[in-house]
Design a protein around this motif. Structure first.
Motif, PDB file in Angstrom:
ATOM      1  N   TYR A 196       0.832  -1.201   0.000  1.00 21.27           N
ATOM      2  CA  TYR A 196       0.000   0.000   0.000  1.00 21.27           C
ATOM      3  C   TYR A 196       0.873   1.260   0.000  1.00 21.27           C
ATOM      4  CZ  TYR A 196      -3.378   3.536   1.356  1.00 21.27           C
ATOM      5  OH  TYR A 196      -4.145   4.666   1.399  1.00 21.27           O
ATOM      6  N   LYS A 197       1.983   1.232   0.720  1.00 23.45           N
ATOM      7  CA  LYS A 197       2.898   2.378   0.733  1.00 23.45           C
ATOM      8  C   LYS A 197       3.436   2.653  -0.666  1.00 23.45           C
ATOM      9  CE  LYS A 197       4.510   1.914   5.528  1.00 23.45           C
ATOM     10  NZ  LYS A 197       5.695   1.621   6.395  1.00 23.45           N
ATOM     11  N   GLN A 214       0.700   4.180  -2.685  1.00 24.17           N
ATOM     12  CA  GLN A 214       0.515   5.563  -2.228  1.00 24.17           C
ATOM     13  C   GLN A 214       1.418   6.518  -3.001  1.00 24.17           C
ATOM     14  OE1 GLN A 214       1.196   5.295   2.081  1.00 24.17           O
ATOM     15  NE2 GLN A 214      -0.809   6.218   2.419  1.00 24.17           N
ATOM     16  N   LYS A 215       2.656   6.129  -3.194  1.00 21.58           N
ATOM     17  CA  LYS A 215       3.609   6.989  -3.900  1.00 21.58           C
ATOM     18  C   LYS A 215       3.193   7.175  -5.358  1.00 21.58           C
ATOM     19  CE  LYS A 215       7.539   5.729  -0.950  1.00 21.58           C
ATOM     20  NZ  LYS A 215       8.890   5.109  -0.921  1.00 21.58           N
ATOM     21  N   LEU A 270      -0.562   9.815  -2.778  1.00 20.01           N
ATOM     22  CA  LEU A 270      -1.444   9.758  -1.608  1.00 20.01           C
ATOM     23  C   LEU A 270      -0.687   9.724  -0.283  1.00 20.01           C
ATOM     24  CD1 LEU A 270      -4.159   7.173  -2.766  1.00 20.01           C
ATOM     25  CD2 LEU A 270      -4.399   9.648  -2.573  1.00 20.01           C
ATOM     26  N   SER A 271       0.590   9.932  -0.324  1.00 22.36           N
ATOM     27  CA  SER A 271       1.354   9.892   0.922  1.00 22.36           C
ATOM     28  C   SER A 271       0.930  11.025   1.843  1.00 22.36           C
ATOM     29  CB  SER A 271       2.857  10.004   0.630  1.00 22.36           C
ATOM     30  OG  SER A 271       3.281   8.924  -0.171  1.00 22.36           O
ATOM     31  N   LEU A 327      -6.079  10.339   4.859  1.00 26.60           N
ATOM     32  CA  LEU A 327      -5.106   9.414   4.282  1.00 26.60           C
ATOM     33  C   LEU A 327      -4.488   8.522   5.348  1.00 26.60           C
ATOM     34  CD1 LEU A 327      -3.329  11.652   1.618  1.00 26.60           C
ATOM     35  CD2 LEU A 327      -5.130   9.949   1.291  1.00 26.60           C
ATOM     36  N   THR A 368      -4.609   4.271   5.671  1.00 26.98           N
ATOM     37  CA  THR A 368      -3.494   3.405   6.047  1.00 26.98           C
ATOM     38  C   THR A 368      -3.896   2.483   7.199  1.00 26.98           C
ATOM     39  OG1 THR A 368      -1.874   5.073   5.362  1.00 26.98           O
ATOM     40  CG2 THR A 368      -1.108   3.360   6.862  1.00 26.98           C
ATOM     41  N   LEU A 377      -9.222   4.136  -4.374  1.00 24.41           N
ATOM     42  CA  LEU A 377      -7.976   3.953  -5.118  1.00 24.41           C
ATOM     43  C   LEU A 377      -8.222   3.999  -6.626  1.00 24.41           C
ATOM     44  CD1 LEU A 377      -6.313   1.117  -3.000  1.00 24.41           C
ATOM     45  CD2 LEU A 377      -5.715   3.537  -3.024  1.00 24.41           C
TER      46      LEU A 377
END
Length: 309
Positions: free
Chosen positions: A223-224, A227-228, A232-233, A247, A251, A293
């Motif tokens: 997911y991280k 996110q990038k 979405l970080s 956000l 997580t 997403l």
């Protein structure tokens, strides 16, 4: 005012997902039956429907008092059928109604008369279908009440006509989530909810990076990476504080699904037995996250003029 391209993209994706979020918040834990179902249930409880043992006035009082009533049998007590119908109407549209329904078909009550509850269950299910419910066996002479509308939230995805293995797998997980909740396989539904999120993350990552470095990465780590790709970080400096909180919440949903699967699903030795509301929470959360997403990916693809599969 929400400013900046990152803020606008997240805000637009949130807007697309708002209706799904509202559905999650509006999950109704009450159980409400139509008049016709009430009358059939009344006759099964009293024993006047020719498919269940009879209950006397004192036995009816004892039956309903276990659900919070404080009635006493005595002079002036109403007719049995009238009393049972009044109590059912009193409890209707409350969560306790589910327990009353299950108590009405408790096989131990039928065994006393040397019979079984099969006919009563079949009759009730004919009427419960119009209320969008169904009595389903959970094994060992136990029963549960399932909703016929699956997990409430519907999820579509941009890969519906694709023949790629990952995209077909997403279709399968969506169907299995709904099917297993309908069949009271709650631990299985939790497993499929987690698998759905994992497959969606992999599919999105492959659109930005056809050869991701590690296919076996765990769910939070994948997911991280997504996110990038989707910008979405939550650590972005130009991101509005309210969006950072949301956000961070997403997580936590991912981390929660991974942990919930470990503790409650059928993929591991369970430390908790999941109930229907646990499974619905997992499935609805997974679908809402995936919808967000997809909406975010659509925005990023349009912004960067990339082809959308």
């Amino acid at each position: 005012m929400i400013e900046g391209s990152s803020n606008r993209g997240i805000f637009l994706a949130m807007t697309c997902t708002l209706e799904l979020c509202n559905q999650v918040l509006k999950v109704d834990l009450s159980v409400k039956f139509l008049k016709e179902t009430i009358l059939v249930l009344r006759d099964i409880i009293t024993g006047d429907g020719n498919c269940s043992p009879s209950r006397s006035g004192p036995q009816l009082v004892e039956f309903f008092n276990q659900f919070g009533s404080n009635d006493e049998y005595g002079r002036g007590f109403p007719a049995r059928k009238k009393y049972a119908e009044e109590k059912l109407r009193e409890f209707n549209d409350k969560l306790i109604m589910k327990d009353i329904l299950l108590a009405a078909i408790d096989p131990r009550h039928f065994w006393k008369e040397g019979s079984d509850n099969k006919e009563a269950v079949e009759l009730l299910n004919k009427y419960l279908e119009f209320d969008n419910y169904k009595l389903q066996s959970s094994g060992n002479n136990k029963w549960d009440v399932s909703k016929l509308d699956g997990s409430q939230i519907e999820l579509s995805h941009p890969y519906e006509n694709s023949q790629k293995v990952t995209h077909i797998f997403i279709d399968e997980q969506i169907s299995k989530c709904d099917d297993k909740i309908a069949k009271s396989d709650f631990d299985g539904a939790i497993t499929n909810a987690r698998s759905l999120v994992e497959a969606v993350l992999l599919a999105i990552e492959q659109e930005f990076d056809p050869n991701p470095s590690d296919y076996k990465v765990n769910l939070p780590e994948r997911y991280k990476r997504v996110q990038k790709h989707l910008n979405l970080s939550p650590g972005q400096e130009n991101l509005a504080k309210c969006l950072k909180e949301i956000l961070n919440g997403l997580t936590k949903i991912v981390n929660g699904l991974a942990t919930l699967r470990n503790n409650m699903s059928d993929a591991h030795a369970r430390s908790y037995q999941p109930s229907e509301h646990h499974a619905r929470l997992a499935v609805n959360s997974a679908k809402t996250l995936c919808h967000f997403l997809f909406a975010t990916k659509e925005y990023q693809m349009q912004k960067n003029n990339k082809p959308n599969n």
